[in-house]
Design an enzyme around this catalytic site. Structure first.
Site, PDB file in Angstrom:
ATOM      1  N   LYS A 162      30.685  22.541 -32.599  1.00 26.84           N
ATOM      2  CA  LYS A 162      30.071  23.675 -31.904  1.00 26.84           C
ATOM      3  C   LYS A 162      29.982  23.354 -30.421  1.00 26.84           C
ATOM      4  CE  LYS A 162      29.281  27.074 -34.739  1.00 26.84           C
ATOM      5  NZ  LYS A 162      30.290  28.112 -34.710  1.00 26.84           N
ATOM      6  N   ASP A 169      30.634  16.447 -25.455  1.00 29.60           N
ATOM      7  CA  ASP A 169      30.517  15.467 -26.530  1.00 29.60           C
ATOM      8  C   ASP A 169      31.790  14.635 -26.450  1.00 29.60           C
ATOM      9  OD1 ASP A 169      30.772  14.115 -28.945  1.00 29.60           O
ATOM     10  OD2 ASP A 169      30.064  15.800 -30.156  1.00 29.60           O
ATOM     11  N   TYR A 171      38.758  24.243 -35.713  1.00 30.77           N
ATOM     12  CA  TYR A 171      37.392  23.761 -35.650  1.00 30.77           C
ATOM     13  C   TYR A 171      37.296  22.467 -34.840  1.00 30.77           C
ATOM     14  CZ  TYR A 171      32.859  21.924 -36.739  1.00 30.77           C
ATOM     15  OH  TYR A 171      31.596  21.409 -36.613  1.00 30.77           O
TER      16      TYR A 171
HETATM   17  P1  13P Z   1      28.855  18.554 -32.731  1.00 29.84           P
HETATM   18  O1  13P Z   1      29.404  19.864 -32.229  1.00 29.84           O
HETATM   19  O2  13P Z   1      27.469  18.297 -32.202  1.00 29.84           O
HETATM   20  O3  13P Z   1      29.796  17.425 -32.479  1.00 29.84           O
HETATM   21  O4  13P Z   1      28.643  18.700 -34.285  1.00 29.84           O
HETATM   22  C1  13P Z   1      29.768  18.816 -35.090  1.00 29.84           C
HETATM   23  C2  13P Z   1      29.497  18.722 -36.548  1.00 29.84           C
HETATM   24  O5  13P Z   1      30.422  18.931 -37.301  1.00 29.84           O
HETATM   25  C3  13P Z   1      28.147  18.407 -37.052  1.00 29.84           C
HETATM   26  O6  13P Z   1      28.103  18.337 -38.460  1.00 29.84           O
HETATM   27 MG    MG Z   2      29.888  15.483 -32.134  1.00 33.23          MG
HETATM   28 MG    MG Z   3      26.866  18.058 -30.241  1.00 30.71          MG
HETATM   29 MG    MG Z   4      29.767  20.169 -30.185  1.00 27.88          MG
END
Ligand code: 13P
Ligand code: MG
Ligand code: MG
Ligand code: MG
Ligand code: 13P
Length: 362
Positions: A228, A11, A225
């Site tokens: 994900k 990402d 954090y």
């Molecule tokens: P991503 O890991 O897809 O960037 O999502 C992060 C997030 O905080 C979604 O609410």
């Molecule tokens: Mg993202």
């Molecule tokens: Mg993502």
């Molecule tokens: Mg992600």
């Protein structure tokens, strides 16, 4: 002659928010891979806000050259993301500079090297708003559950079962289970997908690679954090491996995974097409896409966007109903993830700030 199939994803900035990838980023990635003499073939795609580079070559797994190509591609895409002020530009690129292998630098990697069979159908699965352990349930169903995969009973080449390499992502250890004999032992671990992940599956007897996933936890690497890990998975199909339909079947039942809003919630994994893979409701629900390719001398013929099919409509409806129900829990567990997972969000700060307000109870 051996072919390596490498799927490397990151990402590098969302459009809009965490929902999608900007077309200019995909074009940039495609342009760079098109110009690389290292690759036999490639396909650039996305699930939600994650760019996926699907590549074939003859340089083997963990090739520094291939990993550097992917890293540089993500850097160029990040430059576009910065120019367009996309959300979280460079989000998954944790390192300042490339150091030989993208593992541990942020991008997710799933790679397998094999001799192409007479026919080589493969499926590349890509998920958004969830974590590597999300594959445990479907991989188990594909390779160990005869109620999902009839081939385990009626295909003599599958009847012996499979070997499962499981990783402990916290202690950085691995263990291999021989199934079906050890399914009860294995389920003790893989039923806890936040810590134990199925890394690879091998055909028993031949030790041929059957499936492999990306297993890294961004928050464990970054210590904070950072979203994900939105994992990928490669599965080889037919002739001693699950039929394509057996490899898709587990996703007809949207299982609960960790991720969703701010990576801090539990929710159903919804099977979708690439074009409907952008999470919207509460940044979700979590999505999975399955792209099928026939390999021919390393060329990627495809993709077939499997979950675009109407036979997954009911799974999507079920996922929406589960999402509706679990959303009503708001900030309460089990919709919100348990405390261990929250350690990478606000919990430490809030606990520290309120430390003196907590009095001992006699
Ligand atoms: P991503 O890991 O897809 O960037 O999502 C992060 C997030 O905080 C979604 O609410
Ligand atoms: Mg993202
Ligand atoms: Mg993502
Ligand atoms: Mg992600
Ligand atoms: P076909 O008869 O359409 O080739 O199907 C064979 C099969 O095994 C499907 O799972």
């Amino acid at each position: 002659k051996k072919i390596t199939l490498s799927v490397i994803k990151a990402d590098i900035g969302g459009f809009v928010g965490h929902s999608n990838v900007h077309p200019e980023c995909l074009e940039t990635a495609g342009g760079i891979l098109a110009g690389s003499p290292l690759l036999i073939d490639y396909h650039v795609t996305h699930v939600g806000d994650d760019i996926n580079l699907i590549m074939t070559h003859e340089l083997g797994k963990n090739s520094g050259e291939i990993h550097e190509l992917a890293w540089n591609t993500f850097l160029s895409c990040t430059a576009v993301a910065k120019k367009l002020k996309l959300y979280g530009a460079g989000q998954d690129l944790l390192a300042d500079s490339f150091s030989g292998n993208v593992k541990g630098m942020g991008p997710g990697v799933a790679e397998m090297e094999f001799e192409e069979r007479t026919s080589e159908p493969v499926i590349v699965y890509m998920a958004d708003k969830t974590e590597p352990g999300a594959w445990n349930y479907p991989i188990y169903k594909m390779f160990a559950d005869p109620f999902n995969t009839i081939g385990l009973i009626i295909d003599p080449k599958m009847h012996g079962g499979f070997l499962f390499e499981v990783r402990d992502l916290i202690d950085n250890k691995k263990v291999t289970f021989s199934c079906p004999e050890e399914i009860y032992d294995m389920l003790v671990f893989i039923g806890a997908p936040g810590r134990y992940c199925i890394k690879s599956v091998y055909q028993k007897g031949t030790n041929e690679i059957a499936a492999t996933s990306s297993t890294q936890r961004l928050n464990l690497m970054a210590g904070r954090y950072v979203g994900k890990d939105d994992p990928v998975l490669i599965v080889r199909c037919q002739s001693g491996f699950p039929a394509v339909g057996e490899a898709l079947e587990p996703f007809a039942n949207p299982h609960m995974v960790s991720g969703w809003m701010r990576g801090s919630h539990s929710g159903p994994l919804m099977p979708v097409s690439v074009n409907t893979s952008s999470p919207t409701r509460f940044d979700g629900p979590p999505r999975v896409v399955a792209l099928g390719f026939q390999l021919a001398d390393g060329k990627l013929h495809g993709p077939q966007d499997f979950f675009a099919d109407v036979s997954y409509d009911l799974a999507r409806q079920k996922a929406n109903e589960i999402a509706n129900y679990i959303r009503s829990m708001g900030p309460f567990e089990p919709h919100r993830l348990h405390l261990d997972e929250m350690e990478y969000t606000t919990m430490p700060d809030v606990s520290k700030r309120l430390k003196d307000r907590f009095e001992k109870v006699e």
